[in-house]
Design an enzyme around this catalytic site. Structure first.
Site, short mmCIF file in Angstrom:
data_model
loop_
_atom_site.label_atom_id
_atom_site.label_comp_id
_atom_site.label_asym_id
_atom_site.label_seq_id
_atom_site.Cartn_x
_atom_site.Cartn_y
_atom_site.Cartn_z
N THR A 148 1.26 -8.33 1.78
CA THR A 148 0.03 -7.84 2.34
C THR A 148 -0.71 -9.00 3.02
O THR A 148 -0.22 -10.12 3.01
CB THR A 148 -0.72 -7.26 1.12
OG1 THR A 148 0.14 -6.30 0.53
CG2 THR A 148 -2.05 -6.73 1.37
N THR A 181 -2.03 -3.69 4.64
CA THR A 181 -0.63 -3.96 4.33
C THR A 181 0.31 -2.97 4.99
O THR A 181 -0.08 -1.84 5.30
CB THR A 181 -0.44 -3.91 2.79
OG1 THR A 181 0.87 -4.33 2.46
CG2 THR A 181 -0.67 -2.52 2.23
N ASP A 227 5.00 2.45 -3.30
CA ASP A 227 3.96 2.19 -4.31
C ASP A 227 3.72 3.39 -5.23
O ASP A 227 3.00 3.28 -6.23
CB ASP A 227 2.64 1.79 -3.63
CG ASP A 227 2.63 0.30 -3.28
OD1 ASP A 227 3.57 -0.42 -3.67
OD2 ASP A 227 1.69 -0.13 -2.60
N SER A 248 -2.85 -2.22 -5.56
CA SER A 248 -3.52 -3.32 -6.28
C SER A 248 -4.44 -4.11 -5.35
O SER A 248 -5.05 -5.10 -5.78
CB SER A 248 -2.49 -4.28 -6.87
OG SER A 248 -1.76 -3.64 -7.87
N GLY A 304 0.94 -7.86 -4.17
CA GLY A 304 1.26 -6.73 -5.05
C GLY A 304 0.38 -6.78 -6.29
O GLY A 304 -0.83 -7.03 -6.19
N1 GLY Z 1 1.50 -2.55 -1.31
C1 GLY Z 1 0.82 -3.37 -2.21
C2 GLY Z 1 -0.46 -2.77 -2.69
O1 GLY Z 1 -0.97 -1.84 -2.07
O2 GLY Z 1 -0.99 -3.18 -3.69
#
Ligand code: GLY
Length: 591
Positions: A400, A418, A442, A472, A493
């Site tokens: 991200t 992201t 996710d 996250s 993440g």
């Molecule tokens: N793809 C990582 C998040 O959204 O936390």
């Protein structure tokens, strides 16, 4: 009682001995070097950590992990735009100059603190397509098919970034869309010179670029990897951005860009439809707020787990004298790890898209819940994760990007957005020139089935048509009293939560300046695996030995995350900005 080893790391002591003076007067670009991605950045040294100084500015500050995007944001601020104008300009610019992570093919979250004192949250997270189903990544035997949720068109969620940036500009910006998009269009059309920090990111994906001719045509140089000093031009992306600048979100969600995405999805076994794009919407909501030692944390509600989990951890930690114990000490690490373990177990079980599930945020961040969890922490022993109830979560993409902006009026914006893994799904639809996300990963791929640990995964984050996957991402603003104190956030993440939290604790509790705070080695515990992740240099050998005697098992990971943060000095009101050392292509700059 445990034997107390209070000393912490030698790094912490050096930093303390130096008095933590925040100084430095100009834009101090972290030297572009051969440092690679955040996953391989070398450990910081004692001397480097002690000497780390933020960039200081009087009026306004922009911090992003790509220097050209920082300059775009700063340019908008100097021309009289506010922090939201600059954030939208940076959001589009990062889609050009940081294509692994910056995007228009993904989604994210924005937290805004207005100079008036109002705090708002904007959710532009991707949505599952209408034809998505809870078992879409499983074969006839009910087994999860590897790669389907990450590297196929089935991994692509309906992108939210374009509508999110445009909605923010419309509600709180002052400049026209074409004006704030102009720098991104220019960077895509005329190209930009790649530096080693940029090339290091591209080098991780040379094989994947070669797999798709339309991707190779842009991100390989006549079939070969780009090298530092070469110019990357993206004329197709420039055209896509021009359409958005002219026609707004309609170009992306109903016009030729939508048609290109749907056609490519159909051609490659995907399920995206024109209705998916036309139905996409963003959500304005209230941020999650909590108090900690005179600070107010303003962060993200579901479908992010970030704000809730950060607040839950802080409520557990509140009575402990972290400042006295010190950064990297046995006691600080013991209670931080145990707080994270418990909050992550709750996070994995209880949270999901609020349009689909009830999220008990108030309970999770309450003093009562924190007290109950605190009572289960043993003074001198690690708690095995198996003794804490919860459901396992999915592995999240870590690639991200986050940026922080403060303007001269006192408005602040924190954005994390992201396409999930580096370069998302690796797919670019036709001639659109931008990567599509693999955010569907996710979600929980296999709900209701006992996992390797014998636990049943919760259904709060199971796939449903039109639902947003739990995230996250934790763009966070901190107030001290009513005044702006900090803007922070990171990629990574699940580690986003601990990285963002620790950046705050490092300044608020351990007296670091913001550059030291984002550079300092980190710790991360997420309940499962029952293992504590640490960056080298966090602990002395004595501290590690004592914690191991208490039952902790450590896994040293070279580095993770990239916290891009700003702190407002409470006495001088000067802005202090810090680009994380783990992203050498980034820049903090202000005026
Ligand atoms: N793809 C990582 C998040 O959204 O936390």
């Amino acid at each position: 009682m445990q034997k107390r080893v209070v000393a912490g790391t030698a790094a912490a002591m050096v930093v303390a001995a130096l008095g933590m003076a925040a100084s430095g007067t100009s834009s101090a670009r972290a030297g572009i070097s051969n440092l690679a991605l955040d996953t391989t950045a070398p450990p910081t040294t004692l001397a480097a950590l002690a000497a780390a100084k933020p960039v200081i500015a009087r009026h306004a500050m922009v911090v992003t992990d790509q220097h050209l995007a920082t300059e775009v944001g700063l340019g908008i601020l100097k021309e009289g735009g506010n922090a939201v104008d600059a954030a939208v300009a940076v959001g589009y610019a990062l889609a050009v100059v940081n294509p692994c992570c910056g995007n228009i093919g993904g989604g994210g979250f924005m937290v805004i603190h207005l100079a008036s004192g109002k705090n708002v949250f904007l959710d532009f997270r991707e949505k599952a397509p209408l034809k998505a189903s809870p078992t879409m990544y499983q074969n006839a035997k009910g087994e999860v098919v590897p790669g389907l949720s990450t590297k196929s068109y089935l991994s692509v969620g309906v992108p939210g970034t374009v509508m999110g940036l445009n909605a923010a500009l419309k509600r709180y910006g002052t400049m026209p869309l074409a004006r704030v998009m102009a720098p991104a269009i220019k960077l895509a059309r005329d190209g930009y010179v790649l530096e080693q920090g940029d090339v290091n990111v591209f080098d991780t994906h040379v094989k994947q670029f070669a797999r798709h001719p339309n991707v190779a045509a842009i991100f390989l140089n006549h079939g070969k990897p780009y090298t530092a000093g070469e110019r990357l031009r993206q004329p197709q992306l420039a055209k896509t951005l021009r359409l958005i600048a002219r026609d707004g979100s309609a170009a992306f969600y109903r016009g030729s860009i939508a048609r290109a995405i749907v056609a490519s999805s159909k051609a490659h076994g995907g399920i995206l439809s024109m209705k998916d794009l036309a139905d996409y919407s963003v959500v304005w909501d209230k941020p999650v707020l909590c108090e900690y030692h005179g600070y107010t944390i303003v962060s993200d509600p579901p479908p992010s787990s970030g704000g809730t989990t950060i607040c839950e951890i802080l409520q557990i930690l509140a009575p402990y004298p972290l400042a006295k114990w010190g950064y990297g000490s046995v006691d600080t690490l013991h209670y931080l790890i145990e707080a994270e373990r418990r909050a992550f177990a709750d996070r994995n079980s209880e949270l999901g898209d609020p349009a689909f599930v009830h999220n008990p945020v108030e309970r999770l961040i309450s003093a009562r819940h924190a007290a109950a969890l605190r009572a289960s922490i043993l003074a001198d022993k690690a708690t095995p994760s198996s003794q804490i109830k919860g459901n396992l979560s999915t592995q999240e993409g870590t690639d991200t990007t986050h940026f922080s902006i403060v303007d001269a009026h006192g408005n602040a914006v924190a954005v994390t957005y992201t396409i999930n893994f580096l370069f998302g799904s690796d797919y670019i639809a036709g001639n659109t020139g931008f990567f599509l996300n693999d955010e569907m990963d996710d979600f929980t791929s296999k709900p209701g089935v006992p996992n390797a640990f014998g636990l049943v995964q919760g259904t709060a984050n199971q796939i449903e048509p039109g639902k947003r996957p739990l995230s996250s991402m934790s763009p966070t603003i901190v107030l001290r009293g009513k005044r702006l104190y900090m803007v922070t956030g990171s990629p990574g993440g699940s580690t986003i939560i601990s990285t963002t939290l620790e950046s705050f604790l490092n300044v608020a509790e351990f007296g670091m300046n913001v550059q030291q705070a984002v550079n300092a080695p980190r710790v991360h515990e997420q309940w499962y695996p029952d293992q504590v992740f640490v960056e080298p240099g966090l602990m002395t050998a004595a501290v590690q030995r004592r914690l191991e005697e208490m039952g902790y098992r450590f896994k040293v990971v070279q580095s993770w995350g990239a916290d891009e943060a700003i702190v407002v000095d409470p006495k001088t009101h000067l802005l202090e900005g810090a680009n994380d050392r783990r992203r050498p292509a980034g820049l903090a700059a202000g005026y």
